[in-house]
Design a protein around this motif. Structure first.
Motif, PDB file in Angstrom:
ATOM      1  N   TYR A 251       0.820  -1.215   0.000  1.00 42.33           N
ATOM      2  CA  TYR A 251       0.000   0.000   0.000  1.00 42.33           C
ATOM      3  C   TYR A 251       0.860   1.274   0.000  1.00 42.33           C
ATOM      4  CZ  TYR A 251       0.751   1.013   4.972  1.00 42.33           C
ATOM      5  OH  TYR A 251       1.298   1.348   6.183  1.00 42.33           O
ATOM      6  N   ILE A 252       2.062   1.204   0.578  1.00 39.07           N
ATOM      7  CA  ILE A 252       2.932   2.386   0.576  1.00 39.07           C
ATOM      8  C   ILE A 252       3.373   2.704  -0.856  1.00 39.07           C
ATOM      9  CG2 ILE A 252       5.182   3.274   1.298  1.00 39.07           C
ATOM     10  CD1 ILE A 252       4.739   1.850   3.962  1.00 39.07           C
ATOM     11  N   ASN A 253       3.741   1.681  -1.626  1.00 35.03           N
ATOM     12  CA  ASN A 253       4.113   1.902  -3.021  1.00 35.03           C
ATOM     13  C   ASN A 253       2.940   2.439  -3.833  1.00 35.03           C
ATOM     14  OD1 ASN A 253       6.815   1.264  -2.900  1.00 35.03           O
ATOM     15  ND2 ASN A 253       6.505  -0.909  -3.361  1.00 35.03           N
ATOM     16  N   TRP A 254       1.718   1.965  -3.508  1.00 35.67           N
ATOM     17  CA  TRP A 254       0.535   2.453  -4.229  1.00 35.67           C
ATOM     18  C   TRP A 254       0.401   3.963  -4.033  1.00 35.67           C
ATOM     19  CZ3 TRP A 254      -3.873   5.216  -3.789  1.00 35.67           C
ATOM     20  CH2 TRP A 254      -4.855   5.049  -4.778  1.00 35.67           C
ATOM     21  N   TYR A 255       0.510   4.398  -2.781  1.00 30.39           N
ATOM     22  CA  TYR A 255       0.379   5.831  -2.513  1.00 30.39           C
ATOM     23  C   TYR A 255       1.571   6.611  -3.069  1.00 30.39           C
ATOM     24  CZ  TYR A 255      -3.766   5.329   0.403  1.00 30.39           C
ATOM     25  OH  TYR A 255      -5.045   5.093   0.848  1.00 30.39           O
ATOM     26  N   HIS A 256       2.755   5.995  -3.047  1.00 27.40           N
ATOM     27  CA  HIS A 256       3.931   6.662  -3.605  1.00 27.40           C
ATOM     28  C   HIS A 256       3.744   6.907  -5.097  1.00 27.40           C
ATOM     29  CE1 HIS A 256       7.956   6.588  -5.572  1.00 27.40           C
ATOM     30  NE2 HIS A 256       8.227   7.458  -4.614  1.00 27.40           N
ATOM     31  N   SER A 257       3.262   5.880  -5.798  1.00 25.83           N
ATOM     32  CA  SER A 257       3.038   6.014  -7.235  1.00 25.83           C
ATOM     33  C   SER A 257       1.959   7.057  -7.529  1.00 25.83           C
ATOM     34  CB  SER A 257       2.630   4.654  -7.815  1.00 25.83           C
ATOM     35  OG  SER A 257       2.303   4.760  -9.171  1.00 25.83           O
ATOM     36  N   SER A 258       0.877   7.005  -6.750  1.00 27.64           N
ATOM     37  CA  SER A 258      -0.210   7.971  -6.937  1.00 27.64           C
ATOM     38  C   SER A 258       0.271   9.390  -6.673  1.00 27.64           C
ATOM     39  CB  SER A 258      -1.367   7.622  -5.999  1.00 27.64           C
ATOM     40  OG  SER A 258      -2.390   8.567  -6.089  1.00 27.64           O
ATOM     41  N   HIS A 259       1.091   9.543  -5.662  1.00 22.95           N
ATOM     42  CA  HIS A 259       1.614  10.858  -5.298  1.00 22.95           C
ATOM     43  C   HIS A 259       2.541  11.398  -6.390  1.00 22.95           C
ATOM     44  CE1 HIS A 259       2.977  14.075  -2.701  1.00 22.95           C
ATOM     45  NE2 HIS A 259       4.250  13.702  -2.849  1.00 22.95           N
ATOM     46  N   ALA A 260       3.391  10.513  -6.927  1.00 27.59           N
ATOM     47  CA  ALA A 260       4.337  10.937  -7.961  1.00 27.59           C
ATOM     48  C   ALA A 260       3.615  11.374  -9.229  1.00 27.59           C
ATOM     49  CB  ALA A 260       5.304   9.796  -8.270  1.00 27.59           C
ATOM     50  N   ASN A 261       2.504  10.703  -9.547  1.00 25.50           N
ATOM     51  CA  ASN A 261       1.792  10.986 -10.798  1.00 25.50           C
ATOM     52  C   ASN A 261       0.839  12.170 -10.700  1.00 25.50           C
ATOM     53  OD1 ASN A 261       3.040   8.835 -12.111  1.00 25.50           O
ATOM     54  ND2 ASN A 261       1.475   7.370 -11.439  1.00 25.50           N
ATOM     55  N   ALA A 262       0.395  12.456  -9.454  1.00 25.10           N
ATOM     56  CA  ALA A 262      -0.667  13.463  -9.327  1.00 25.10           C
ATOM     57  C   ALA A 262      -0.279  14.669  -8.483  1.00 25.10           C
ATOM     58  CB  ALA A 262      -1.909  12.805  -8.721  1.00 25.10           C
ATOM     59  N   ALA A 263       0.974  14.760  -8.077  1.00 22.75           N
ATOM     60  CA  ALA A 263       1.381  15.871  -7.215  1.00 22.75           C
ATOM     61  C   ALA A 263       1.194  17.209  -7.912  1.00 22.75           C
ATOM     62  CB  ALA A 263       2.839  15.689  -6.796  1.00 22.75           C
ATOM     63  N   THR A 264       0.826  18.219  -7.136  1.00 18.75           N
ATOM     64  CA  THR A 264       0.630  19.569  -7.673  1.00 18.75           C
ATOM     65  C   THR A 264       1.959  20.116  -8.195  1.00 18.75           C
ATOM     66  OG1 THR A 264      -1.095  19.921  -6.034  1.00 18.75           O
ATOM     67  CG2 THR A 264      -0.190  21.891  -7.131  1.00 18.75           C
ATOM     68  N   PRO A 265       1.997  20.630  -9.431  1.00 14.64           N
ATOM     69  CA  PRO A 265       3.252  21.179  -9.983  1.00 14.64           C
ATOM     70  C   PRO A 265       3.778  22.333  -9.137  1.00 14.64           C
ATOM     71  CG  PRO A 265       1.569  20.958 -11.691  1.00 14.64           C
ATOM     72  CD  PRO A 265       0.884  20.733 -10.388  1.00 14.64           C
ATOM     73  N   GLN A 266       5.097  22.438  -9.059  1.00 16.13           N
ATOM     74  CA  GLN A 266       5.729  23.544  -8.307  1.00 16.13           C
ATOM     75  C   GLN A 266       5.734  24.821  -9.161  1.00 16.13           C
ATOM     76  OE1 GLN A 266       6.824  23.207  -5.059  1.00 16.13           O
ATOM     77  NE2 GLN A 266       5.734  21.259  -5.248  1.00 16.13           N
TER      78      GLN A 266
END
Length: 584
Positions: free
Chosen positions: A569-584
């Motif tokens: 589940y940690i990798n799932w959230y990591h992948s989701s976070h990497a793909n959907a993070a708000t641009p800087q």
């Protein structure tokens, strides 16, 4: 078929590889709000138009229950819509239609998925008391049609899924009061075409009620203004005959029995409500067990999985035992109900009462399991992606659908109090027999106490005493339901090393009623103390085995995937976070 195969969700749809038929799973999408209704009916149409389903589902109780289980694991709205279509609409038409080209054509449309079936019984003023509903179907002798009409706001049909959809026309079974001239003949079902895929038909008004969080069925208020129905639209086989001249010949002379016969398909609907709620509870256990094996927490020996703690695993043990026993009860009732529906005598009251107990006790237990699993998963369990909120909404829907639990339980109580609580002790282990004996004596003690307490001088006095003893009635039915469930489950469990599941289920029920059992003075306190210690030891001893039995429910074969139940589940959230993070 071994116990694991029997308990697996949707096992009748499994291929030789053990996976669920992809033709069923492919179209499923989660419809969490009314805004998703087009996705719901797109999915619905693809399923009901499958030529391998249709009437074959109605002839196979195991497959029909399996369809409900699979839908419930994924989408409560789809589960509800399929149940309405197959049980209440198509099932009622099959059971009560007479030979006519008109009804044969309607029936064919529904079986082939050209139209979605809906069911209109409940009204704004009439829910559990639909026997008193006000919608009218008035026969016009001259034109040979029925005029379907809502005479006032109280008679508006409440909650049917009748909204317009671009994917499917809708055809309804509508419960209405049959009237000819000034004479009334009771409530009967009529087949009504509500709309085609483009427009609502003349004389019918539909307004959507709004959203139910986590449960995206398009519930509506529907009313009728002198809508003409063909003479052939009445569903009355084996109930009454009506001539073109409006002459009525009763096959069943008792009006209440005519009403119950016209709504008999609701009984199998209750079984499917129980099955769907139980499937959602099984999925909740699967998600919780997988998360508990991954999630680490502190201990005196270092970080350990949550499942290492009894405070996590013991509730899963108790929930698993209950779901095993109750799932086997549902299976047994499905087979018995299907057999009785096919008989000319109709379903006996004793079976209807047991179905009411099962629907109520299983849906309540399922909701308790879902809530308990959500809590065990902490904050993760609060997000809809992990399903618990959706399952909770669906379980509440099942508790209310096809008769509110408390109401149908009290109706069953009335029947049992007029006679007895029939029960035969099943063949099972001595330790199970010991608990059964205590619970059986307790149920008889409650039965006698309530019977004596209800002796009244008049109706007002009786109603007052009914309210006074209603809590005792519910205790009686809860215990008696556990006896019925155990009797059904024992024939599946046998002596194959799993009788401890039945024992834990019964001991948990005994624990719930210990104060009342001791107050009734039916059993020596030392015996009760021994049984409570037996429960404590057994739950502790079997917790590892019970956690593994959760895999028997076959949730992994249904295609269910949530962030915390699949892989890391940690990798799932990591992948989701990497793909959907708000641009800087």
């Amino acid at each position: 078929m071994d116990l694991a195969e029997i308990l697996a969700v949707g096992s009748s749809f499994q291929s030789e590889t053990g996976n669920i038929d992809t033709g069923l799973l492919r179209p499923i999408r989660n419809c969490d709000s009314v805004s998703d209704k087009e996705s719901l009916y797109s999915c619905m149409k693809e399923i009901i138009s499958n030529p391998e389903y249709g009437e074959q589902l109605l002839d196979s109780p195991g497959r029909l229950i399996g369809l409900h289980e699979i839908a419930a694991v994924h989408d409560g709205a789809l589960f509800a819509a399929l149940s309405i279509h197959y049980n209440l609409c198509v099932g009622t038409i099959k059971a009560l239609k007479k030979d006519s080209e008109y009804l044969s054509g309607i029936y064919r449309e529904l079986l082939q998925g050209e139209a979605v079936g809906v069911y209109l019984a409940t009204e704004l003023a009439y829910g559990n008391n639909v026997f008193s509903l006000e919608t009218e179907a008035i026969y016009d002798r001259d034109r040979k049609v029925f005029a379907l009409h809502s005479p006032n706001a109280s008679s508006f049909k409440f909650m049917p899924n009748t909204s317009l959809s671009q994917h499917a026309a809708k055809i309804a079974v509508v419960m209405a009061r049959l009237k000819i001239d000034d004479e009334e003949y009771g409530v009967m079902p009529f087949v009504v075409r509500i709309h085609d895929a483009n427009k609502v038909l003349p004389g019918i008004r539909i307004s959507e009620i709004g959203n139910k969080p986590g449960f995206g069925l398009d519930n509506c208020i529907t009313s009728f203004n002198q809508v003409d129905l063909p003479f052939e639209s009445i569903l009355s086989r084996d109930i009454l005959d009506i001539s073109l001249n409006g002459e009525v010949d009763f096959i069943e002379t008792d009006q209440r029995k005519r009403f119950l016969q016209s709504m008999q398909r609701v009984q199998f609907g209750k079984i499917c409500m129980a099955a769907g709620a139980a499937a959602a509870a099984k999925a909740s256990l699967y998600i919780t067990k997988n998360y508990g094996k991954q999630r680490k927490t502190f201990s005196v020996v270092g970080d350990v999985p949550l499942t290492s703690y009894s405070s996590f695993s013991q509730p899963l043990t108790i929930y698993t035992a209950a779901l095993v026993v109750q799932s086997l009860w549902i299976r047994d009732l499905g087979d018995r109900a299907h057999h009785e529906e096919d008989s000319s005598k109709g379903m006996p009251e004793e079976l209807k009462n047991e179905i009411a107990l099962a629907k109520s006790l299983v849906t309540w237990e399922s909701r308790e399991v879902i809530v308990g699993c959500r809590e065990l998963c902490g904050a993760q369990g609060m997000f809809s992606a992990n399903k618990f909120s959706n399952y909770y909404a669906m379980a509440n829907g099942c508790i209310t659908a096809e008769g509110d639990n408390v109401v149908i339980m009290q109706k069953a109580a009335r029947d049992y109090l007029r006679s007895s609580l029939p029960f035969s002790f099943p063949d099972c282990s001595p330790s199970v027999q010991a608990v059964l004996r205590v619970l059986h004596k307790f149920s008889l003690s409650l039965h006698k106490e309530v019977q004596l307490g209800l002796k009244a001088e008049d109706k007002t006095d009786y109603f007052s005493k009914w309210n006074q003893y209603s809590e005792k009635m519910m205790e009686m039915l809860d215990v008696y339901g556990a006896l019925c469930a155990s009797s059904a489950a024992s024939s599946f469990i046998g002596e194959e090393g799993y009788s401890w599941l039945l024992e834990i289920f019964l001991l948990e029920k005994l624990k719930k009623f210990v104060p009342s059992i001791l107050a009734s003075d039916i059993e020596d306190p030392d015996s009760i103390k021994y049984l409570l210690k037996r429960r404590e030891d057994l739950v502790h001893e079997k917790q590892d085995q019970a956690v593994e039995i959760i895999d028997w429910f076959g949730i992994d074969k249904t295609g269910l995937k949530t962030p915390i139940s699949e892989g890391d589940y940690i990798n799932w959230y990591h992948s989701s976070h990497a793909n959907a993070a708000t641009p800087q």
